[in-house]
Scaffold this active site. Structure first.
Site, PDB file in Angstrom:
ATOM      1  N   HIS A  84       2.500  -8.264   5.688  1.00  0.00           N
ATOM      2  CA  HIS A  84       3.631  -7.793   6.484  1.00  0.00           C
ATOM      3  C   HIS A  84       3.410  -7.958   7.989  1.00  0.00           C
ATOM      4  CE1 HIS A  84       4.884  -6.279   2.652  1.00  0.00           C
ATOM      5  NE2 HIS A  84       6.018  -5.851   3.151  1.00  0.00           N
ATOM      6  N   LYS A 123       1.348   1.031  -7.405  1.00  0.00           N
ATOM      7  CA  LYS A 123       1.976   1.828  -6.335  1.00  0.00           C
ATOM      8  C   LYS A 123       1.760   3.325  -6.578  1.00  0.00           C
ATOM      9  CE  LYS A 123       4.913   2.233  -2.757  1.00  0.00           C
ATOM     10  NZ  LYS A 123       6.078   1.726  -2.069  1.00  0.00           N
ATOM     11  N   HIS A 149       6.267  -9.738   9.984  1.00  0.00           N
ATOM     12  CA  HIS A 149       7.068  -9.177  11.085  1.00  0.00           C
ATOM     13  C   HIS A 149       7.006 -10.089  12.300  1.00  0.00           C
ATOM     14  CE1 HIS A 149       6.499  -4.986   9.101  1.00  0.00           C
ATOM     15  NE2 HIS A 149       7.532  -5.629   8.608  1.00  0.00           N
ATOM     16  N   LYS A 152       9.241   7.066   0.993  1.00  0.00           N
ATOM     17  CA  LYS A 152       9.569   6.684   2.378  1.00  0.00           C
ATOM     18  C   LYS A 152      11.085   6.581   2.510  1.00  0.00           C
ATOM     19  CE  LYS A 152       5.577   4.116   4.095  1.00  0.00           C
ATOM     20  NZ  LYS A 152       5.071   2.789   4.492  1.00  0.00           N
ATOM     21  N   ARG A 161      -2.793   3.548   1.757  1.00  0.00           N
ATOM     22  CA  ARG A 161      -1.415   3.037   1.595  1.00  0.00           C
ATOM     23  C   ARG A 161      -1.139   1.840   2.515  1.00  0.00           C
ATOM     24  NH1 ARG A 161       4.088   6.606   0.589  1.00  0.00           N
ATOM     25  NH2 ARG A 161       5.516   4.837   0.551  1.00  0.00           N
ATOM     26  N   GLU A 213       6.591  -8.871  -3.472  1.00  0.00           N
ATOM     27  CA  GLU A 213       5.921  -7.568  -3.288  1.00  0.00           C
ATOM     28  C   GLU A 213       4.978  -7.277  -4.475  1.00  0.00           C
ATOM     29  OE1 GLU A 213       5.977  -6.037  -0.488  1.00  0.00           O
ATOM     30  OE2 GLU A 213       7.865  -6.579   0.482  1.00  0.00           O
ATOM     31  N   ASN A 267       0.709  -3.154   3.389  1.00  0.00           N
ATOM     32  CA  ASN A 267       1.147  -3.987   4.520  1.00  0.00           C
ATOM     33  C   ASN A 267       0.566  -5.400   4.438  1.00  0.00           C
ATOM     34  OD1 ASN A 267       2.563  -1.874   5.666  1.00  0.00           O
ATOM     35  ND2 ASN A 267       0.771  -1.125   6.778  1.00  0.00           N
ATOM     36  N   GLU A 297       0.389   7.687   4.197  1.00  0.00           N
ATOM     37  CA  GLU A 297      -0.127   6.465   4.832  1.00  0.00           C
ATOM     38  C   GLU A 297      -1.129   6.741   5.963  1.00  0.00           C
ATOM     39  OE1 GLU A 297       2.734   3.227   5.145  1.00  0.00           O
ATOM     40  OE2 GLU A 297       1.564   2.407   6.794  1.00  0.00           O
ATOM     41  N   ARG A 351      18.774  20.749   5.222  1.00  0.00           N
ATOM     42  CA  ARG A 351      17.298  20.755   5.189  1.00  0.00           C
ATOM     43  C   ARG A 351      16.727  20.179   3.890  1.00  0.00           C
ATOM     44  NH1 ARG A 351      18.299  25.865   7.563  1.00  0.00           N
ATOM     45  NH2 ARG A 351      17.864  25.812   9.793  1.00  0.00           N
TER      46      ARG A 351
END
Ligand code: GLY
Length: 337
Positions: free
Chosen positions: A234, A213, A238, A135, A227, A177, A231, A223, A113
């Site tokens: 992105h 950040k 993608h 993340k 946040r 980035e 993206n 997010e 846990r």
């Protein structure tokens, strides 16, 4: 430099110091037993250097690449923890890039846990972005990052000396980035980037990116809103990755191209000239409607359009809903010659 990041329940330090990889005990309790996770693309000496500072540790080197962010490798790591009788007071330490960090963090978040997770990122991309913000995830059933958790590290140790062994293309890939964050959030950092050599000023670039950040993840850890600015670039990236069937471009290179579709003409011109300085791609061999098809199926698509991050002016951004006609114009305007 030390930055403290506050989370909803705790806080952790980001250490940015040259040589820090040799001084782990200054930042974390090395009397704990450690599973050190690295990959075959990271010089093994980094994991050995870290391991030697723990009184009891084992090293697991996984194959380099996104394919390792999978259930089988996650299971291997859990088995290593069980077989070596790791307890709740032990830890997992990532020594590598984004794949190693995401996978090890997820493993730490679920074993008993949750046990301590220490992140020692060794690529530009992970030093400026993915190691911060908690993340963690693996890919599953064809979906990227679909199984994961928000699980903040106990400490992030960033030593830019380790970047010396990275291939130039990987350095440039990670710089994207930082360029992304500066373009959307920090006009001064973007201007610094335009006017200075980023290789000579890598610590300043990392520091500037970490400050952005930190601000973002403290405002919006899970997010829900702000946040999503991370993206920027992105959504199209993608789509490019999907449309080209994972072409030979690296992820950051796709983000470089992706930013250009959702920028005003003046921002696009400045981004293009900065990206070119670092041999990053700014053109895309437009493949008919395939990229638009991929955008339509993006997980952020909503009915008859897609939510995107749009940069009108360097240093600021807006969240914008573009219907499919507007998307078509944005993509063709950026890529169709
Ligand atoms: N790398 C994007 C994020 O941390 O949200």
């Amino acid at each position: 430099m030390v930055l403290n990041v506050k989370t909803q329940t705790d806080n952790y330090n980001i250490i940015l110091q040259r040589g820090a990889i040799n001084r782990v005990a200054e930042f974390y309790d090395t009397a704990k037993k450690a599973l050190i996770v690295t990959d075959s693309g990271v010089p093994f000496e980094y994991a050995k250097t870290v391991s030697a500072q723990f009184s009891n540790s084992i090293i697991k080197a996984i194959p380099q690449g996104e394919k390792s962010k999978c259930f089988d490798v996650y299971k291997d790591l859990l088995e290593a923890l069980c077989e070596n009788e790791f307890s709740r007071s032990d830890c997992v330490v990532a020594v590598g890039g984004g794949v190693v960090g995401d996978l090890s963090g997820f493993c730490a978040s679920t074993y008993m846990r949750g046990i301590d997770f220490v992140n020692i990122p060794t690529t530009v991309l992970s030093q400026v972005d993915s190691s911060i913000g908690g993340k963690t995830a693996i890919d599953f059933s064809g979906y990227k990052n679909i199984v994961g958790a928000f699980y903040p590290p106990k400490v992030v140790i960033i030593d830019s000396d380790v970047l010396k062994t990275l291939p130039q293309r990987q350095i440039n890939n990670g710089l994207v980035e930082s360029i992304k964050m500066a373009a959307a959030c920090d006009k001064d950092l973007f201007e610094f980037m335009e006017n200075n050599d980023l290789y000579e000023n890598v610590d300043k670039v990392i520091e500037g990116s970490l400050k952005i950040k930190k601000y973002i993840v403290e405002e919006d850890e899970k997010e829900q809103g702000l946040r999503k600015v991370l993206n920027f670039g992105h959504t199209a990236a993608h789509a490019i990755e999907t449309a080209t069937g994972l072409c030979d471009l690296l992820h950051g290179e796709c983000v470089a191209i992706g930013m250009l579709a959702f920028s005003s003409p003046s921002v696009r011109a400045r981004l293009t000239s900065l990206l070119k300085k670092y041999n990053l791609p700014t053109e895309f061999d437009f493949v008919g409607d395939t990229i638009l098809e991929a955008l339509r199926h993006d997980k952020k698509s909503a009915g008859d359009g897609v939510n995107v991050v749009f940069v009108n002016e360097i240093g600021s951004f807006e969240f914008k809903f573009l219907d499919f006609n507007q998307l078509d114009d944005a993509v063709k305007g950026a890529y169709l010659k």
